[in-house]
Write a protein that holds these residues in place. Sequence first.
Motif, PDB file in Angstrom:
ATOM      1  N   ALA A 167     -11.634-138.797 -81.961  1.00  0.00           N
ATOM      2  CA  ALA A 167     -12.608-139.330 -82.819  1.00  0.00           C
ATOM      3  C   ALA A 167     -13.703-138.514 -83.318  1.00  0.00           C
ATOM      4  O   ALA A 167     -14.132-138.261 -84.542  1.00  0.00           O
ATOM      5  CB  ALA A 167     -13.031-140.547 -82.450  1.00  0.00           C
ATOM      6  N   HIS A 168     -14.401-138.025 -82.292  1.00  0.00           N
ATOM      7  CA  HIS A 168     -15.573-137.145 -82.766  1.00  0.00           C
ATOM      8  C   HIS A 168     -14.990-135.793 -83.384  1.00  0.00           C
ATOM      9  O   HIS A 168     -15.730-135.380 -84.522  1.00  0.00           O
ATOM     10  CB  HIS A 168     -16.351-136.376 -81.547  1.00  0.00           C
ATOM     11  N   HIS A 193      -4.822-137.719 -80.570  1.00  0.00           N
ATOM     12  CA  HIS A 193      -5.077-137.849 -79.013  1.00  0.00           C
ATOM     13  C   HIS A 193      -3.572-138.007 -78.436  1.00  0.00           C
ATOM     14  O   HIS A 193      -3.285-137.085 -77.295  1.00  0.00           O
ATOM     15  CB  HIS A 193      -5.555-139.271 -78.731  1.00  0.00           C
ATOM     16  N   GLU A 226     -12.376-140.606 -77.369  1.00  0.00           N
ATOM     17  CA  GLU A 226     -13.474-140.323 -78.290  1.00  0.00           C
ATOM     18  C   GLU A 226     -13.841-138.678 -78.386  1.00  0.00           C
ATOM     19  O   GLU A 226     -14.356-138.542 -79.507  1.00  0.00           O
ATOM     20  CB  GLU A 226     -15.028-140.588 -77.050  1.00  0.00           C
ATOM     21  N   ASP A 227     -13.211-138.194 -77.784  1.00  0.00           N
ATOM     22  CA  ASP A 227     -13.181-136.579 -77.989  1.00  0.00           C
ATOM     23  C   ASP A 227     -12.233-136.231 -79.374  1.00  0.00           C
ATOM     24  O   ASP A 227     -12.900-135.572 -80.356  1.00  0.00           O
ATOM     25  CB  ASP A 227     -12.461-135.701 -77.200  1.00  0.00           C
ATOM     26  N   ALA A 242      -7.325-140.546 -84.992  1.00  0.00           N
ATOM     27  CA  ALA A 242      -7.808-140.416 -83.726  1.00  0.00           C
ATOM     28  C   ALA A 242      -6.710-140.422 -82.424  1.00  0.00           C
ATOM     29  O   ALA A 242      -6.328-139.762 -81.809  1.00  0.00           O
ATOM     30  CB  ALA A 242      -8.985-141.064 -83.171  1.00  0.00           C
TER      31      ALA A 242
END
Length: 173
Positions: free
Chosen positions: A44-45, A23, A41-42, A19
């Motif tokens: 990792a998602h 990122h 978080e985007d 991630a």
Amino acid sequence: MTVEELDAPAAEAALPELAEILHGCVHGGASVGFILPFAPEDSAHWWRAKVLPAVAEGERRLLVARRAGRILGTAQLDLGTPPNQRHRAEVCKVLVHPDTRRQGLGRTLMAAVEPLARAEGRSLLTLDTVAGSAAQPLYESLGYVLVGVLPGWARAAREDRLEGTAIMYKRLG
């Protein structure tokens, strides 16, 4: 530097590093399907929702490049092709952390993709990259052939403008 393949459980364990790379690449301007704002978080998602299931199903192979145990780059081989296209695969999401670019990680990852493709019975690799990007001459130096450029293919990660994509291929001997 070492290159290794991660299965789904290993990728899940490496999710924080994976991630972080995605990122960092998006925030560094890489046009890899995402635009700002793009939160950790985007990233990792995306790995959890899109990549890990495909790896678990055998439709995607995930390589990572490590130096001193730290993941610094990734490459994926998408094998999820229709029955009449099982001779080909797509190289995708070749990501090198912005802090470690221009050190041969991308070239090393690309060299590791080809044996995986051959082992899967694939004789044609395809990829796309931002037209005119630093990645395009790298791929050309590895034997990829430019088919053409599709103008206005995707929005740039950090700016409100459209970028063309260079469509490339390589036949494996």
